[in-house]
Design an enzyme around this catalytic site. Structure first.
Site, PDB file in Angstrom:
ATOM      1  CB  THR A  26      -0.936   0.044   1.218  1.00 19.86           C
ATOM      2  OG1 THR A  26      -0.165   0.137   2.407  1.00 19.86           O
ATOM      3  CG2 THR A  26      -1.824  -1.182   1.268  1.00 19.86           C
ATOM      4  CG  ASP A  27      -1.239   4.853  -1.275  1.00 22.65           C
ATOM      5  OD1 ASP A  27      -1.877   4.574  -0.225  1.00 22.65           O
ATOM      6  OD2 ASP A  27      -1.789   5.313  -2.284  1.00 22.65           O
ATOM      7  CB  ALA A  28       1.250   7.522   2.739  1.00 21.52           C
ATOM      8  CB  ILE A  31      -5.105   3.066  -1.484  1.00 18.63           C
ATOM      9  CG1 ILE A  31      -6.260   3.681  -0.688  1.00 18.63           C
ATOM     10  CG2 ILE A  31      -5.560   2.626  -2.864  1.00 18.63           C
ATOM     11  CD1 ILE A  31      -6.802   4.956  -1.289  1.00 18.63           C
TER      12      ILE A  31
END
Length: 145
Positions: A26-28, A31
């Protein structure tokens, strides 16, 4: 030149492989980072081959060849998030003399349904270990069709 071989009309249902979304995917914002769907699909294709008795390291050692992705068309529909349980599907849609066309999908598993998140059409081409395009060995095609 012979026409591409189509999977038989009695082709099995799509191969499925479960994947859980981890922090690393995931990103920050929690997601799934868009490029990671390609990693998920790679795992799905690898397990699809393995389920048909095709192990990629042995394939390379025994035939002197391997599959490489030569084209990928991806549609992103909805986001997967941290801890989601995904179900990947893999289906062979066309087998040519030197490449395969594979349709893959990533679905979010929910208690009573599946939600399509991403889908891709992947072209996997056969090359020698030095990268020269070659014909897919018939023994491999026989296991896939």
């Amino acid at each position: 030149m012979t026409a591409p071989q189509q999977p038989s009309a009695t082709a099995p249902s799509p191969f499925t492989w479960p994947v859980r979304v981890y922090w690393e995917d995931t990103d920050a914002g929690g997601i799934v980072y868009y490029a990671n769907y390609l990693k998920f699909f790679e795992r799905g294709r690898t397990e699809w081959l393995r389920a048909r008795g095709i192990h990629q390291q042995a394939l390379r050692e025994e035939t002197g060849g391997m599959f490489v992705v030569s084209d990928a068309q991806v549609r992103y529909l909805k986001s997967a998030r941290l801890d989601d349980e995904l179900l990947l599907t893999t289906s062979l849609t066309e087998a040519g003399r030197a490449s395969l066309t594979i349709h893959q999908q990533a679905w979010r598993q929910q208690p009573d349904s599946l939600v399509l998140l991403c889908e891709a059409t992947i072209r996997a081409s056969w090359v020698s270990v030095v990268g020269k395009p070659s014909r897919i060995p018939q023994v491999i095609l026989d296991k896939l069709l």
